[in-house]
Write a protein that holds these residues in place. Structure first.
Motif, mmCIF file in Angstrom:
data_model
loop_
_atom_site.group_PDB
_atom_site.id
_atom_site.type_symbol
_atom_site.label_atom_id
_atom_site.label_comp_id
_atom_site.label_asym_id
_atom_site.label_seq_id
_atom_site.Cartn_x
_atom_site.Cartn_y
_atom_site.Cartn_z
ATOM 1 N N GLU A 30 0.831 -1.202 0.000
ATOM 2 C CA GLU A 30 0.000 0.000 0.000
ATOM 3 C C GLU A 30 0.873 1.262 0.000
ATOM 4 N N LEU A 31 1.935 1.239 0.772
ATOM 5 C CA LEU A 31 2.851 2.381 0.783
ATOM 6 C C LEU A 31 3.492 2.585 -0.588
ATOM 7 N N PHE A 39 9.839 4.000 1.996
ATOM 8 C CA PHE A 39 8.477 4.125 2.510
ATOM 9 C C PHE A 39 8.139 5.561 2.886
ATOM 10 N N ASN A 40 9.155 6.341 3.228
ATOM 11 C CA ASN A 40 8.927 7.744 3.566
ATOM 12 C C ASN A 40 8.443 8.558 2.378
ATOM 13 N N LEU A 41 8.573 7.999 1.174
ATOM 14 C CA LEU A 41 8.089 8.688 -0.017
ATOM 15 C C LEU A 41 6.565 8.686 -0.094
ATOM 16 N N SER A 42 5.936 7.844 0.717
ATOM 17 C CA SER A 42 4.471 7.785 0.741
ATOM 18 C C SER A 42 3.912 8.777 1.758
ATOM 19 N N PRO A 43 2.795 9.416 1.437
ATOM 20 C CA PRO A 43 2.173 10.329 2.394
ATOM 21 C C PRO A 43 1.376 9.606 3.475
ATOM 22 N N ASN A 44 1.237 8.280 3.371
ATOM 23 C CA ASN A 44 0.410 7.514 4.313
ATOM 24 C C ASN A 44 1.211 7.179 5.575
ATOM 25 N N LYS A 45 1.339 8.156 6.444
ATOM 26 C CA LYS A 45 2.200 8.008 7.612
ATOM 27 C C LYS A 45 1.639 7.040 8.658
ATOM 28 N N VAL A 46 0.321 6.872 8.711
ATOM 29 C CA VAL A 46 -0.260 5.901 9.652
ATOM 30 C C VAL A 46 0.172 4.495 9.267
ATOM 31 N N LYS A 95 2.800 3.791 7.595
ATOM 32 C CA LYS A 95 4.251 3.733 7.831
ATOM 33 C C LYS A 95 4.534 3.405 9.295
ATOM 34 N N ARG A 96 3.822 4.028 10.221
ATOM 35 C CA ARG A 96 4.049 3.736 11.650
ATOM 36 C C ARG A 96 3.736 2.282 11.971
ATOM 37 N N GLU A 97 2.679 1.756 11.358
ATOM 38 C CA GLU A 97 2.323 0.361 11.617
ATOM 39 C C GLU A 97 3.359 -0.582 11.017
#
Length: 232
Positions: free
Chosen positions: A106-107, A153-160, A162-164
Motif C-alpha cells: 500500500e505504501l 516508505f517515507n516517499l508515501s504520504p500515508n504516515k499511519v 508507515k508507523r504500523e
C-alpha cells in the motif's frame, strides 16, 4: 543453570544514572537487541538478577522491561518458571510477513517519485549494502537494509501505514537475521531486489516497483519457511 552471557565476552551495557530516563524502556530496547542478534537464543531464560547486574540497575525496572517484551510477544512468561526468549515460529513469521506485505505494498502504491538527490542517496545505500554483503557483515546489512526501506516508505504520504509497518518490523526483527542470510545467498543476490526497487523508482515505473517488491517478499518468506521447518 542459565545466565546472561553473550557469545563473545563484551562489557556490560551499564545504563547511565540520569534523571528522567525511562529505564524499563531502555532495558527492553537493549534486551531486544540481544535477542534479535541471536545473542540470547530462543528458549533462553532471562533472569531478572542477571539483567539487573548487566545493566547496573535494580530489579524493578528490569521486571517492567520484561513485561513490556512479553506484551510484544518477544519473550514468554511462565508464572512458575520465569521469563524465556520466545521460540521462532513459522506460523508467526508467515502472519507477520503477510501483514507487512499488505501494508508495505500500500505504501509503494502511493509513493511520490523521488528527486535526483534522493535517487543518489538510494544508490549510495545500495553500494554500502553490497560492501557489507562482501564483508560478511550480516548485522550491518540488516540495519542498512532497514534504512533503505525506511527511506523508500517515507516517499508515501500515508504516515499511519508507515508507523504500523515500523511496529511490524520490530516484531519481525527476530527473523531478520535468517532473512538476511536468505537475501545474501548468491542465488538470490543475482536478482538484486534492492537495486531493482531503486531502478523502478528512478524510472517512475510503479508496476515494476510493485512486481519487484512482491518477488523479493516471496523469496524471503519461502526461504524463511524452509529454514524454520528444520527448527520446529
Amino acid at each position: 543453570m542459565n545466565s546472561i552471557h553473550t557469545r563473545s565476552p563484551t562489557p556490560a551495557a551499564t545504563l547511565p544514572e540520569v534523571d528522567g530516563i525511562d529505564f524499563p524502556a531502555q532495558v527492553a530496547s537493549e534486551t531486544r537487541k540481544l535477542i534479535n542478534r541471536g545473542t540470547l537464543a530462543p528458549g533462553f531464560q532471562l533472569r531478572q538478577s542477571d539483567l539487573a547486574e548487566r545493566f547496573g540497575i535494580s530489579r524493578v525496572p528490569v521486571r517492567e522491561a520484561l513485561k513490556l517484551l512479553a506484551a510484544e510477544g518477544i519473550i514468554e512468561h511462565d508464572p512458575n518458571r520465569g521469563f524465556f526468549v520466545a521460540q521462532l515460529s513459522s506460523d508467526e513469521a508467515r502472519q507477520l510477513y503477510r501483514t507487512r506485505q499488505i501494508l508495505e505494498a500500500e505504501l509503494l502504491m502511493t509513493v511520490e517519485w523521488p528527486t535526483s538527490a534522493q535517487i543518489r542517496k538510494f544508490k549510495g545505500l545500495l553500494s554500502r549494502l553490497e560492501e557489507l554483503i562482501q564483508a560478511g557483515n550480516r548485522e550491518g546489512w540488516i540495519e542498512l537494509h532497514r534504512e533503505l526501506l525506511d527511506n523508500i516508505f517515507n516517499l508515501s504520504p500515508n504516515k499511519v501505514f508507515k508507523r504500523e509497518v515500523l511496529r511490524l518490523m520490530r516484531l519481525t526483527d527476530r527473523y531478520r537475521a535468517l532473512a538476511a542470510d536468505i537475501s545474501a545467498h548468491p542465488q538470490n543476490r543475482n536478482a538484486n531486489i534492492e537495486a531493482e526497487l531503486v531502478k523502478a523508482l528512478e524510472s517512475k515505473d510503479r508496476e515494476l516497483l510493485l512486481a519487484t517488491y512482491e518477488k523479493g517478499r516471496a523469496v524471503v518468506l519461502d526461504g524463511l519457511m524452509i529454514v524454520l521447518a528444520t527448527r520446529e
